[in-house]
Design an enzyme around this catalytic site. Structure first.
Site, short mmCIF file in Angstrom:
data_model
loop_
_atom_site.label_atom_id
_atom_site.label_comp_id
_atom_site.label_asym_id
_atom_site.label_seq_id
_atom_site.Cartn_x
_atom_site.Cartn_y
_atom_site.Cartn_z
CD GLU A 46 -36.61 -53.23 -96.11
OE1 GLU A 46 -36.21 -52.12 -96.46
OE2 GLU A 46 -37.63 -53.42 -95.40
NE ARG A 272 -38.60 -45.63 -106.66
CZ ARG A 272 -38.64 -46.68 -105.84
NH1 ARG A 272 -37.74 -46.82 -104.90
NH2 ARG A 272 -39.59 -47.55 -105.93
CE LYS A 282 -40.06 -54.46 -100.83
NZ LYS A 282 -38.93 -55.15 -100.18
P1 ATP Z 1 -39.30 -51.15 -98.97
O1 ATP Z 1 -40.22 -49.99 -98.93
O2 ATP Z 1 -39.95 -52.41 -98.53
O3 ATP Z 1 -37.95 -50.90 -98.40
P2 ATP Z 1 -37.87 -51.30 -101.44
O4 ATP Z 1 -38.47 -51.17 -102.80
O5 ATP Z 1 -36.85 -50.35 -100.99
O6 ATP Z 1 -39.13 -51.35 -100.51
P3 ATP Z 1 -35.99 -53.37 -100.87
O7 ATP Z 1 -36.26 -54.81 -100.67
O8 ATP Z 1 -35.43 -52.60 -99.75
O9 ATP Z 1 -37.37 -52.76 -101.32
O10 ATP Z 1 -35.14 -53.17 -102.17
C1 ATP Z 1 -33.97 -53.87 -102.45
C2 ATP Z 1 -33.12 -53.05 -103.36
O11 ATP Z 1 -33.82 -52.74 -104.55
C3 ATP Z 1 -32.75 -51.73 -102.71
O12 ATP Z 1 -31.36 -51.52 -102.92
C4 ATP Z 1 -33.58 -50.73 -103.46
O13 ATP Z 1 -32.92 -49.48 -103.54
C5 ATP Z 1 -33.73 -51.37 -104.83
N1 ATP Z 1 -34.94 -50.90 -105.50
C6 ATP Z 1 -36.19 -50.92 -105.02
N2 ATP Z 1 -37.05 -50.34 -105.89
C7 ATP Z 1 -36.32 -49.94 -106.95
C8 ATP Z 1 -36.63 -49.27 -108.18
N3 ATP Z 1 -37.86 -48.90 -108.50
N4 ATP Z 1 -35.61 -49.01 -109.04
C9 ATP Z 1 -34.36 -49.39 -108.75
N5 ATP Z 1 -34.00 -50.02 -107.61
C10 ATP Z 1 -34.96 -50.30 -106.72
MG MG Z 2 -35.84 -50.65 -98.84
#
Ligand code: ATP
Ligand code: MG
Length: 565
Positions: A46, A272, A282
């Protein structure tokens, strides 16, 4: 990439090593059985912030699997929440993915490209009696939703006719209603033990300008209604996400089962990445930036990829780290030391050596003839002859580090002390004869003598305890050095004590700026992002933004030894 000798953090010390990536056999089986001839994965950020080290894990999993099995990966922005999104984030995310060393297939994609299709599918659900427009206020909706232990109740608007729903939904789209006045919901099961299936919202009204679609839409699909269908439109074979989406999988599949989608991707979840001493939210990273606790998203103390980049981390070190920690479904916290292990290993192999005196103390070598110069040559790397040599003039005046001389040293001190001897790295043995002090008693200069017989060999019958680094006084260049330490003092910074926030865990000493440092002449040409080992001090990189040839600014990437455990 060489296979790490250290095993995954999740692997126990004893017993057989578990496979480092549980998705590999799944993909292999799908290719063997002919279910897929080519795998297609996607990375779906996002654009509401910069990528952090957790995203690097997801990028490496998605792009890495596709690379390994001859597939492709899409970069798709999940841009369903225009209020929080920004072009700055889109640009930064693209740059970070490229920097990590990955290439997406085709153009960058946006979920917003599919808004027309998603709207048509929402209408399809209404027409098949599987979606309805709901007028409950958010407060009422919460009440009707039930709890984890109690079933929800049907909304009084749940049984609206198809015609009325179509009418209301098209008027939602036309902008007749205010934000929040109505929503479109799927009609699934208000008593489901899985809260995600209790008539989830599909569309909400939001009169907001969108960075891609402009003012075309005032209703936006929510993430769950967007993600799986976007996967289906793009022919994604393996939709890989983190474990918190496990309970969304039944909904992901419900949409695919109830819509005329071109294919049915499968969702897989992995755990994660959690890294101690590190924030991977974020929202919190944005708060650090907005409230100026750090100097921007790319501050070298930040856990963002642009922060790690500015700190001097290499893409390979981050990719190796992601491989080393494995991909599995078990919760855990990875030690930051593993990331540092990875960057140290890379820089130890690849970074040229140099000398930089961080806290200069002038040394006059009284028996070295004035005007004489020894043109020394030192290897750039102890094991890599091919990197050549660097020239280092040695003459009467040099600098050593203040911390390498002590008038009253503790037992076992291996540096310079009154009447003691020390070897200057790659040069002669000197002896401290006299310390010159200012009116306040601070040492401002050392008078030493050198032994001309000791260049490159040990003096006979004498034991020289230590080796210190040095630079020539005249030819060295002045530089700034920024010493970074962990940004948070507590291993789990997100968990704050009663009445405190994560901000209270910030390390007030996370940045120390040293000016007036002296670097050996070969560092005058350092280009931004050039990396070095400063002997005895650590690994450093010329700052991406502030360093210029002739006026270098060096960031400490990592200390020479583990300081975390
Ligand atoms: P938000 O709360 O803004 O959704 P988010 O960390 O989920 O935050 P995204 O931009 O949706 O951010 O993440 C993109 C991809 O990265 C998603 O598939 C998410 O699952 C993955 N991702 C985010 N944080 C982690 C993490 N700590 N470890 C592994 N994958 C991650
Ligand atoms: Mg997300």
């Amino acid at each position: 990439m060489s296979k790490p000798t250290q095993d995954a953090a999740a692997n126990s010390k004893a017993g057989p090593a578990i496979p480092t990536n549980f998705l590999r056999p799944i993909v292999q089986a799908d290719l063997d059985s002919g279910k897929h001839t080519q795998i297609v994965t996607r990375f779906p950020p996002e654009p509401n912030g910069y990528l952090h080290i957790g995203h690097a894990k997801s990028i490496c999993v998605n792009f890495g699997l596709a690379q390994e099995f001859g597939g492709v990966t899409h970069l798709r922005f999940d841009d369903t929440n225009p209020a929080k999104e920004d072009q700055e984030y889109i640009d930064a995310i693209e740059a970070d993915v490229k920097w990590l060393g990955f290439e997406w297939s085709g153009e960058v994609r946006y979920a917003s490209q599919y808004f027309d299709q998603l709207y048509a599918w929402a209408v399809h659900l209404i027409e098949t009696g599987k979606a309805y427009v709901d007028d409950l206020t958010p407060e009422q909706a919460r009440e009707y939703r039930g709890t984890l232990t109690e079933p929800g109740k049907n909304s009084p608007f749940r049984d609206r006719s198809v015609e009325e729903n179509i009418d209301l939904f098209s008027r939602m789209k036309a902008g007749e209603f205010e934000d929040g006045a109505r929503v479109l919901r799927a009609k699934i099961d208000m008593a489901s033990p899985n809260m995600n299936l209790r008539d989830p919202i599909l569309y909400r009204i939001r009169h907001a300008h969108h960075h891609q679609t402009g003012d075309k839409w005032c209703i936006y699909p929510i993430y769950d209604f967007t993600h799986g269908q976007s996967d289906a439109i793009e022919g994604i074979t393996h939709s890989i996400c983190t474990l918190e989406f496990e309970s969304h999988r039944p909904l992901y599949e419900w949409f695919l089962d109830n819509l005329p989608v071109p294919c049915k991707p499968r969702q897989y979840e992995f755990s994660r990445l959690n890294l101690n001493y590190t924030i991977t939210s974020k929202r919190k990273l944005k708060q650090l930036v907005d409230e100026k606790h750090v100097h921007g998203w790319d501050d070298p103390r930040m856990s963002t990829l642009s922060g790690f980049r500015r700190r001097g981390y290499t893409p390979a070190s981050i990719r190796n780290f992601c491989e080393m920690i494995g991909t599995n479904r078990s919760d855990g916290v990875v030690d930051f030391g593993m990331l540092e292990f990875s960057i140290r290993q890379d820089l130890d192999h690849n970074a040229p050596r140099a000398m930089c005196v961080l806290r200069p103390l002038k040394v006059v070598i009284t028996n070295y003839p004035e005007g004489q110069v020894d043109h020394l040559e030192l290897p750039r790397h102890p094991q890599k002859e091919e990197l050549g040599v660097r020239k280092l003039p040695f003459s009467r005046e040099i600098y050593i580090d203040r911390e390498d001389f002590m008038e009253e040293p503790p037992k076992g001190y291996k540096r310079l002390e009154p009447n003691g001897e020390v070897r200057l790295r790659g040069s002669y043995v000197i002896r401290a004869d006299e310390a010159i002090k200012d009116a306040d008693g601070n040492i401002v200069e050392l008078r030493c003598s050198y032994d001309p017989e000791t260049l490159g060999k040990n003096p006979e019958g004498r034991k020289v305890k230590g080796v210190v680094h040095w630079v020539p006084a005249a030819e060295s260049i002045e530089c700034e050095v920024r010493l970074y330490d962990r940004l948070f003092l507590s291993a789990n910074p997100e968990k704050a004590e009663e009445g405190k926030t994560f901000l209270d865990n910030i390390n007030p000493g996370s940045l120390q700026v040293l000016t007036g440092c002296r670097a050996e002449p070969s560092l005058a040409d350092a280009q931004p992002e050039d990396r070095f080992q400063f002997e005895r001090e650590g690994y450093f990189s010329a700052d991406l933004k502030d360093s210029r040839p002739g006026h270098p600014v060096f960031n400490r990437t990592v200390t020479l030894r583990d300081s975390w455990s």
